[in-house]
Design an enzyme around this catalytic site. Sequence first.
Site, PDB file in Angstrom:
ATOM      1  N   ASP A 242       0.805  -1.230   0.000  1.00  0.00           N
ATOM      2  CA  ASP A 242       0.000   0.000   0.000  1.00  0.00           C
ATOM      3  C   ASP A 242       0.836   1.277   0.000  1.00  0.00           C
ATOM      4  O   ASP A 242       0.426   2.312   0.528  1.00  0.00           O
ATOM      5  CB  ASP A 242      -0.971   0.018   1.200  1.00  0.00           C
ATOM      6  CG  ASP A 242      -1.846  -1.214   1.226  1.00  0.00           C
ATOM      7  OD1 ASP A 242      -2.154  -1.738   0.141  1.00  0.00           O
ATOM      8  OD2 ASP A 242      -2.207  -1.666   2.324  1.00  0.00           O
TER       9      ASP A 242
ATOM     10  N   LYS B 228       1.796   2.084  -5.108  1.00  0.00           N
ATOM     11  CA  LYS B 228       2.326   1.520  -6.367  1.00  0.00           C
ATOM     12  C   LYS B 228       1.403   1.813  -7.552  1.00  0.00           C
ATOM     13  O   LYS B 228       1.860   2.164  -8.636  1.00  0.00           O
ATOM     14  CB  LYS B 228       2.517  -0.007  -6.218  1.00  0.00           C
ATOM     15  CG  LYS B 228       3.523  -0.375  -5.137  1.00  0.00           C
ATOM     16  CD  LYS B 228       3.616  -1.870  -4.928  1.00  0.00           C
ATOM     17  CE  LYS B 228       2.387  -2.488  -4.294  1.00  0.00           C
ATOM     18  NZ  LYS B 228       2.129  -2.100  -2.889  1.00  0.00           N
TER      19      LYS B 228
ATOM     20  N   GLY C 108      -4.390  -4.428  -3.800  1.00  0.00           N
ATOM     21  CA  GLY C 108      -5.386  -3.412  -4.146  1.00  0.00           C
ATOM     22  C   GLY C 108      -4.611  -2.173  -4.537  1.00  0.00           C
ATOM     23  O   GLY C 108      -4.017  -1.523  -3.682  1.00  0.00           O
ATOM     24  N   HIS C 109      -4.556  -1.884  -5.830  1.00  0.00           N
ATOM     25  CA  HIS C 109      -3.757  -0.760  -6.324  1.00  0.00           C
ATOM     26  C   HIS C 109      -4.697   0.354  -6.792  1.00  0.00           C
ATOM     27  O   HIS C 109      -5.455   0.180  -7.737  1.00  0.00           O
ATOM     28  CB  HIS C 109      -2.832  -1.219  -7.462  1.00  0.00           C
ATOM     29  CG  HIS C 109      -1.794  -2.197  -7.001  1.00  0.00           C
ATOM     30  ND1 HIS C 109      -0.824  -2.717  -7.818  1.00  0.00           N
ATOM     31  CD2 HIS C 109      -1.556  -2.734  -5.771  1.00  0.00           C
ATOM     32  CE1 HIS C 109      -0.053  -3.535  -7.119  1.00  0.00           C
ATOM     33  NE2 HIS C 109      -0.487  -3.559  -5.875  1.00  0.00           N
TER      34      HIS C 109
ATOM     35  N   GLN D  66       2.091  -6.158  -3.097  1.00  0.00           N
ATOM     36  CA  GLN D  66       2.495  -6.218  -1.683  1.00  0.00           C
ATOM     37  C   GLN D  66       3.761  -5.357  -1.480  1.00  0.00           C
ATOM     38  O   GLN D  66       3.917  -4.359  -2.159  1.00  0.00           O
ATOM     39  CB  GLN D  66       2.722  -7.661  -1.209  1.00  0.00           C
ATOM     40  CG  GLN D  66       1.450  -8.491  -1.092  1.00  0.00           C
ATOM     41  CD  GLN D  66       0.921  -8.995  -2.412  1.00  0.00           C
ATOM     42  OE1 GLN D  66       1.619  -9.668  -3.151  1.00  0.00           O
ATOM     43  NE2 GLN D  66      -0.322  -8.696  -2.724  1.00  0.00           N
TER      44      GLN D  66
ATOM     45  N   GLY E  60     -10.762  -3.055   3.324  1.00  0.00           N
ATOM     46  CA  GLY E  60     -11.356  -1.960   4.101  1.00  0.00           C
ATOM     47  C   GLY E  60     -10.909  -1.927   5.554  1.00  0.00           C
ATOM     48  O   GLY E  60     -11.326  -1.071   6.326  1.00  0.00           O
TER      49      GLY E  60
HETATM   50  P1  GDP Z   1      -0.728   0.261  -3.531  1.00  0.00           P
HETATM   51  O1  GDP Z   1      -1.299  -1.025  -3.048  1.00  0.00           O
HETATM   52  O2  GDP Z   1       0.739   0.366  -3.277  1.00  0.00           O
HETATM   53  O3  GDP Z   1      -1.072   0.558  -4.959  1.00  0.00           O
HETATM   54  O4  GDP Z   1      -1.405   1.401  -2.630  1.00  0.00           O
HETATM   55  P2  GDP Z   1      -2.967   1.510  -2.237  1.00  0.00           P
HETATM   56  O5  GDP Z   1      -3.716   1.939  -3.415  1.00  0.00           O
HETATM   57  O6  GDP Z   1      -3.406   0.285  -1.526  1.00  0.00           O
HETATM   58  O7  GDP Z   1      -2.885   2.622  -1.115  1.00  0.00           O
HETATM   59  C1  GDP Z   1      -2.305   3.852  -1.338  1.00  0.00           C
HETATM   60  C2  GDP Z   1      -3.340   4.934  -1.038  1.00  0.00           C
HETATM   61  O8  GDP Z   1      -2.671   6.182  -0.922  1.00  0.00           O
HETATM   62  C3  GDP Z   1      -4.359   5.117  -2.159  1.00  0.00           C
HETATM   63  O9  GDP Z   1      -5.568   5.500  -1.596  1.00  0.00           O
HETATM   64  C4  GDP Z   1      -3.752   6.244  -2.990  1.00  0.00           C
HETATM   65  O10 GDP Z   1      -4.749   6.979  -3.700  1.00  0.00           O
HETATM   66  C5  GDP Z   1      -3.119   7.097  -1.930  1.00  0.00           C
HETATM   67  N1  GDP Z   1      -1.910   7.834  -2.322  1.00  0.00           N
HETATM   68  C6  GDP Z   1      -0.896   7.442  -3.121  1.00  0.00           C
HETATM   69  N2  GDP Z   1       0.082   8.386  -3.143  1.00  0.00           N
HETATM   70  C7  GDP Z   1      -0.351   9.388  -2.343  1.00  0.00           C
HETATM   71  C8  GDP Z   1       0.221  10.640  -1.933  1.00  0.00           C
HETATM   72  O11 GDP Z   1       1.324  11.002  -2.299  1.00  0.00           O
HETATM   73  N3  GDP Z   1      -0.528  11.401  -1.077  1.00  0.00           N
HETATM   74  C9  GDP Z   1      -1.756  11.017  -0.630  1.00  0.00           C
HETATM   75  N4  GDP Z   1      -2.407  11.826   0.190  1.00  0.00           N
HETATM   76  N5  GDP Z   1      -2.303   9.839  -0.980  1.00  0.00           N
HETATM   77  C10 GDP Z   1      -1.612   9.040  -1.817  1.00  0.00           C
HETATM   78  P1  IMO Z   2      -0.826  -4.268  -2.205  1.00  0.00           P
HETATM   79  O1  IMO Z   2      -0.331  -4.827  -3.509  1.00  0.00           O
HETATM   80  C1  IMO Z   2      -1.009  -4.635   2.135  1.00  0.00           C
HETATM   81  C2  IMO Z   2      -1.026  -8.686   3.799  1.00  0.00           C
HETATM   82  C3  IMO Z   2      -2.281  -9.137   4.488  1.00  0.00           C
HETATM   83  C4  IMO Z   2      -1.708 -10.107   5.514  1.00  0.00           C
HETATM   84  C5  IMO Z   2      -0.562 -10.757   4.741  1.00  0.00           C
HETATM   85  C6  IMO Z   2      -0.917 -12.087   4.098  1.00  0.00           C
HETATM   86  O2  IMO Z   2      -2.114  -3.564  -2.278  1.00  0.00           O
HETATM   87  O3  IMO Z   2       0.255  -3.476  -1.547  1.00  0.00           O
HETATM   88  P2  IMO Z   2      -2.428 -12.857   2.055  1.00  0.00           P
HETATM   89  O4  IMO Z   2      -3.820 -12.492   1.669  1.00  0.00           O
HETATM   90  O5  IMO Z   2      -1.420 -12.502   1.021  1.00  0.00           O
HETATM   91  O6  IMO Z   2      -2.298 -14.260   2.514  1.00  0.00           O
HETATM   92  O7  IMO Z   2      -2.117 -11.945   3.350  1.00  0.00           O
HETATM   93  O8  IMO Z   2      -0.201  -9.837   3.729  1.00  0.00           O
HETATM   94  N1  IMO Z   2      -1.217  -8.195   2.407  1.00  0.00           N
HETATM   95  C7  IMO Z   2      -1.166  -6.906   2.062  1.00  0.00           C
HETATM   96  N2  IMO Z   2      -1.026  -5.796   2.816  1.00  0.00           N
HETATM   97  N3  IMO Z   2      -1.072  -4.528   0.797  1.00  0.00           N
HETATM   98  C8  IMO Z   2      -1.175  -5.629   0.027  1.00  0.00           C
HETATM   99  O9  IMO Z   2      -1.116  -5.589  -1.324  1.00  0.00           O
HETATM  100  C9  IMO Z   2      -1.272  -6.896   0.660  1.00  0.00           C
HETATM  101  N4  IMO Z   2      -1.418  -8.158   0.215  1.00  0.00           N
HETATM  102  C10 IMO Z   2      -1.359  -8.952   1.299  1.00  0.00           C
HETATM  103  O10 IMO Z   2      -2.957  -8.061   5.106  1.00  0.00           O
HETATM  104  O11 IMO Z   2      -1.150  -9.392   6.580  1.00  0.00           O
HETATM  105 MG    MG Z   3      -2.837  -1.718  -1.812  1.00  0.00          MG
END
Ligand code: GDP
Ligand code: IMO
Ligand code: MG
Length: 421
Positions: free
Chosen positions: A12, A15, A39-40, A221, A299
């Site tokens: 998270d 990416k 979840g990207h 991840q 969530g």
């Molecule tokens: P990912 O799994 O690495 O793609 O990241 P996620 O989408 O799960 O979580 C990143 C969250 O941070 C998302 O809600 C993005 O919209 C938000 N985000 C990414 N870069 C920034 C930033 O520079 N500032 C803020 N405020 N939010 C960001």
């Molecule tokens: P992105 O790509 C954050 C965490 C889960 C749990 C552990 C194992 O959005 O960054 P799993 O379902 O893989 O067996 O869960 O890894 N986890 C993540 N945490 N971002 C993710 O993906 C994750 N994918 C798995 O919360 O702790």
């Molecule tokens: Mg994510």
Amino acid sequence: MIDVLLGLQWGDEGKGKIVDYLAKDYDIIARFQGGPNAGHTLYVKDKKVVLHTIPSGVFHDDIINVIGNGVVIDPITLKKELETINSHGVDPVSKILVSDRAHIILPTHRALDKANEIAKGKNKIGSTLKGIGPTYMDKTGRNGIRVGDVHKDDFVERYNRLKEKHSKLLSQMGFDEDLATYEEGFFEAVEVLKTLKVIKAEYYLNKAIDAGKKVLAEGAQGMMLDIDFGTYPFVTSSNTISAGLCNGLGVPPTKVGKVFGITKAYCTRVGGGPFPTELFDETGEKLRKLGSEFGATTGRPRRCGWLDLVALNYSCMINGVTDLIITKTDIMDEFETIKVATSYIVDGGETQEFPFEYQPEECEPVYEEHAGWEGNLSECKTIADLPKNFVAYQKSIESYLDVKVSFVSNGVGREQLIQLG
Ligand code: GDP
Ligand code: IMO
Ligand code: MG
């Protein structure tokens, strides 16, 4: 050449947003591991989209998105994602290619994931319950079903055989949920999967690279969830590190160019596992609130804490990061003081090496304090706009890690990014 972009923390890191921004410089974006546990998030014309299986370049014209052999695919999730993409006017069939070697997540893999977590009790991993672990177990156990198998005449037979095996396991574990509810929609979704173009992705990618095309591998991840180098057993079941792209796409290390590593300006973690810089006070709550730190897939509230430079340094070493990207810097606008862990006390001594046991009781972080910055980073557009204290903070991170920061992300939008180098 193939460049790779990956998370350096517990996922998270942003990416999705960064791949979406960098995609304009590439011909192909390829996912190499993980599955719908990811979840990207990215924004398409101000509308939020969360991708789980499909690479984050899918909203760009003329970019091919490859789902590599190292990915595990749940046809049900994939079908929903394809519908989302369609609703944004993008035709997925012309943009997405799937490796015949990618493994399929069966409904019973999801049930097993749940049963395993229940059996672990208070030691549960905090899995996303998407069936990731059981699917990779069947892959290494040599029982799995691959995308190339769905077109075969005996697909249903093979499916039933594996399902039967899983059902026995589930009943031994005392799992008494109705499996039919998990199975709902599976075969319909498999038909949708069949409409996508299935390829020998390793040939496709190597030929493309040899022909001078630019490929970006998109990690899922983060490094600290890596099956080998993460905080085992609180990890995911794949190699999330840069080396993972070689076996997850079939591209040799000699073709790898840049390694983009992403870190937030602080740390988050969702699910169980050690997190010594975690904040349980109002500062942690402030990070969660300002950063909207709730899982994009489940969530769940994300646990928040200060940046851990020891862990990040370990991550940069294992991944060979050439370009660092710091996201969510705007969230720190509201902080008068920003702390970063620069060493740990382990067994009574100070160390800058990542320990085997990362439990807070055995690994106490030592912090360095930085003065917060004057002005709003979220409003900065160029390097010249960056607050003086932010530049000092950035330089101290660069000097600790011996890696240059290439981009500073200061908002959710695709263009809210400042290029430094
Ligand atoms: P990912 O799994 O690495 O793609 O990241 P996620 O989408 O799960 O979580 C990143 C969250 O941070 C998302 O809600 C993005 O919209 C938000 N985000 C990414 N870069 C920034 C930033 O520079 N500032 C803020 N405020 N939010 C960001
Ligand atoms: P992105 O790509 C954050 C965490 C889960 C749990 C552990 C194992 O959005 O960054 P799993 O379902 O893989 O067996 O869960 O890894 N986890 C993540 N945490 N971002 C993710 O993906 C994750 N994918 C798995 O919360 O702790
Ligand atoms: Mg994510």
